[in-house]
Design a protein around this motif. Structure first.
Motif, PDB file in Angstrom:
ATOM      1  N   ASN A 139      -8.592   7.346  -3.626  1.00 38.69           N
ATOM      2  CA  ASN A 139      -8.209   5.810  -3.769  1.00 38.69           C
ATOM      3  C   ASN A 139      -7.939   5.646  -5.304  1.00 38.69           C
ATOM      4  N   VAL A 146      -2.308   1.165   5.931  1.00 39.60           N
ATOM      5  CA  VAL A 146      -2.213   2.092   5.187  1.00 39.60           C
ATOM      6  C   VAL A 146      -1.270   3.070   5.556  1.00 39.60           C
ATOM      7  N   THR A 148      -1.867  -5.629   3.898  1.00 36.42           N
ATOM      8  CA  THR A 148      -2.609  -4.596   3.151  1.00 36.42           C
ATOM      9  C   THR A 148      -3.798  -4.096   4.206  1.00 36.42           C
ATOM     10  N   ARG A 149      -3.726  -4.412   5.409  1.00 32.23           N
ATOM     11  CA  ARG A 149      -4.425  -3.970   6.518  1.00 32.23           C
ATOM     12  C   ARG A 149      -4.036  -2.697   6.923  1.00 32.23           C
ATOM     13  N   ASN A 203      -6.972  -0.469   6.588  1.00 38.70           N
ATOM     14  CA  ASN A 203      -8.108  -0.757   5.633  1.00 38.70           C
ATOM     15  C   ASN A 203      -8.665  -2.181   6.223  1.00 38.70           C
ATOM     16  N   ARG A 230      -8.530  -2.240  -6.003  1.00 37.41           N
ATOM     17  CA  ARG A 230      -8.742  -2.402  -4.664  1.00 37.41           C
ATOM     18  C   ARG A 230      -9.730  -1.460  -4.090  1.00 37.41           C
ATOM     19  N   TYR A 268     -11.042   0.022  -0.170  1.00 40.44           N
ATOM     20  CA  TYR A 268     -10.676   0.160   1.176  1.00 40.44           C
ATOM     21  C   TYR A 268     -11.879   0.504   2.121  1.00 40.44           C
ATOM     22  N   GLU A 269     -11.881   0.274   3.250  1.00 35.82           N
ATOM     23  CA  GLU A 269     -12.732   0.480   4.228  1.00 35.82           C
ATOM     24  C   GLU A 269     -11.970   1.131   5.406  1.00 35.82           C
ATOM     25  N   LEU A 270     -11.740   2.425   5.379  1.00 30.56           N
ATOM     26  CA  LEU A 270     -10.817   3.346   6.340  1.00 30.56           C
ATOM     27  C   LEU A 270     -11.283   3.560   7.685  1.00 30.56           C
ATOM     28  N   ILE A 310       0.744  -1.281   0.043  1.00 31.93           N
ATOM     29  CA  ILE A 310      -0.078  -0.111  -0.096  1.00 31.93           C
ATOM     30  C   ILE A 310       0.929   1.210   0.020  1.00 31.93           C
TER      31      ILE A 310
END
Length: 544
Positions: A313, A390, A387-388, A380, A318, A320-322, A290
């Motif tokens: 983004n 950011v 990838t969790r 995320n 991909r 994301y949920e921030l 990321i």
């Protein structure tokens, strides 16, 4: 099709993967049942180099481009598209395609209603097109996918591309690499092109990127993306965090090859002739690194004060949920003040905030109650493993803070109603057959630049109903829109405001309303999963 040199056991297939053919055969209900709202649509590339620990690299800020001259009320800029290399992962050099030698490209700062002309010079080895995403732009400068800027030594007419039965209607028209496809309206230039943006639009975070037909995804992946911010006096007077406390954040995932280059599963790595990706990645290409403003999992030293985060983004596929979380587990509010097309009417507070490819969120995060030395991680919740994460903020110092979040942010949002609509249209975004293989289709048809799919009149209000099989972030050129409903229910909290990209989830139907009041000419609407876009999921919109 096997991806040469890759062990399938090392790929994590997400979303639809091998279910493409079944969805094409059985339609929306089957695809929705198969998908069951997966968090991501696409397949993940794994980097072949050791990855650095998170939160070690300082967050870079893209340079602000200065005009080369100002005359007649217009600011004029010059950008050279060229190959360059950068140290993205510590100790490794990564070749890139860039705007002005940097990734992201330089930021352009503009004032509402003050025109900008950008002269782009193509020193890359392939044709390019520039689209100002979110721009209210005349068709000639919108970056239509066949309006190519050719490199100096690129043959304008390649013999294998010319259909024998359809001669060139215009000397500057281009026949594209897609088998026998021909666009009689294409306007091609060699080496340079002027793009003029009137910027008669609400202040907002826009972005510019390559939009070449069939090759948008790998071009963006290689670095052809940058920010363009529009401001006005009314926004300046709101008292929002500004200066060093306003941070543009371009989030993008990438994967790295053993030599430090960017890995991408292109069928033709030269991006000259054969478009597309290897079969495992037809649903979209995801990276395992990321990047924020081109740096891997960066950290930013922040004051104990409010910050304005301008989040884009820029990933190919991909979602994301921030979430902003302190090291002791406390969630911070993400106060949304703006969407794709500028400020909301009033702030909306979130704890978790989804963002699809090409969407932008304008957020306020308040660090004022945190102890010096504490850390806030931007996470995320749709990611796993590396990838969790950011990026992070480290609270470095106490500071005075004169900023505020007004209860009323904007009073100029459109108030279109269903009863204003001259017509209602339905569009399905689904997988299907294309050129003897899998593709992505709108209304059952792949993109053809010579075909007009939708014709509307300048000034008309329309309601569009969009139906998806899997995740499709749908982008409408020229016109902003409002989300009216999701599967017959009210919009979600993050749908507030004026948008130009809406995230369709698997099996979902979304209604939007817009007014086509910008300019006449030929425009596009398409999926902004960039691999879907390259594989046919675009359509033409003619405004008369």
């Amino acid at each position: 099709m096997r991806v040469e040199g890759r062990d399938p056991s090392r790929r994590r297939i997400l979303g639809i993967g091998g279910a493409l053919g079944l969805m094409a055969a059985t339609g929306l209900s089957a695809s929705a049942a198969l998908a069951r709202r997966p968090s991501v649509t696409g397949a993940e590339l794994r980097s072949a180099v050791p990855l650095p620990p998170p939160f070690q690299v300082p967050l870079p800020m893209p340079a602000v481009l200065q005009p080369v001259r100002t005359s007649g009320g217009t600011d004029r800029y010059e950008i050279t598209q060229r190959e360059a290399s950068a140290e993205i992962l510590p100790g490794l050099k990564t070749p890139l395609w860039t705007y002005e030698g940097t990734f992201p490209g330089p930021t352009i700062e503009s004032r509402r209603g003050r025109p900008v002309t950008v002269t782009h010079r193509n020193d890359l080895p392939v044709p390019t097109v520039v689209h100002l995403h979110g721009g209210r732009t005349p068709a000639a400068s919108d970056g239509y996918p066949t309006d190519l800027v050719l490199p100096e030594h690129w043959p304008e007419q390649q013999p294998e591309q010319q259909p024998a039965e359809r001669p060139m209607e215009r000397p500057d028209a281009a026949v594209h690499v897609r088998h026998g496809m021909h666009d009689p309206r294409a306007v091609v230039t060699r080496r340079t092109r002027d793009y003029t943006f009137p910027l008669d639009q609400r202040p907002a975070l826009l972005w510019y990127h390559d939009h070449r037909m069939d090759f948008t995804a790998p071009a963006i992946w290689r670095g052809l993306a940058g920010l363009h911010i529009v401001r006005d006096a009314a926004e300046d007077d709101l008292g929002l965090p500004a200066g060093p406390r306003e941070l543009p954040l371009m989030i993008a995932d990438r994967a790295f090859a053993a030599d430090g280059g960017l890995a991408y599963p292109a069928l033709d790595p030269t991006l000259r002739e054969r478009p597309g990706v290897h079969e495992a990645y037809l649903a979209g290409v995801l990276g395992d690194v990321i990047l924020v403003n081109g740096a891997p999992w960066p950290v930013h030293e922040a004051d104990a004060a409010r910050y304005r985060l301008r989040v884009l983004n820029a990933s190919n596929a991909r979602h994301y949920e921030l979430e902003a979380v302190t090291d002791d587990g406390r969630r911070l509010d993400l106060v949304q003040i703006g969407a794709d097309q500028g400020l909301l009417a009033a702030p909306v507070t979130h704890r978790l905030l989804p963002i699809a490819p090409a969407e932008r969120h304008d957020l306020i995060v308040d660090f004022s109650g945190l102890a010096i030395g504490s850390r806030v991680r931007l996470l995320n919740r749709l990611g796993s493993g590396r990838t969790r994460d950011v990026m992070a903020f480290r609270i470095a110092r106490r500071a005075t803070d004169g900023s505020r979040i007004p209860r009323t942010l904007s009073t100029d949002l459109p108030t279109w109603r269903r009863t204003d609509a001259a017509r209602v249209r339905d569009f399905s975004f689904r997988t299907g057959r294309m050129r003897g293989g899998h593709g992505w289709l709108i209304g059952g048809r792949p993109f053809d630049p010579a075909r007009t799919d939708v014709t509307t009149r300048l000034g008309d209000v329309e309601v569009w109903r969009l139906v998806a099989d899997v995740h499709h972030p749908v982008h409408l050129h020229l016109a902003g829109f409002r989300v009216l409903s999701r599967s017959g229910r009210p919009p979600l909290a993050h749908d507030a405001g004026l948008k130009d990209t809406v995230s369709l989830r698997p099996g979902e139907a979304v209604e939007i309303i817009t007014r086509f009041d910008g300019y006449r000419g030929r425009y596009l609407f398409h999926c902004h999963n960039a691999e879907h876009e390259d594989m046919g999921m675009m359509a033409n919109l003619e405004i008369t």
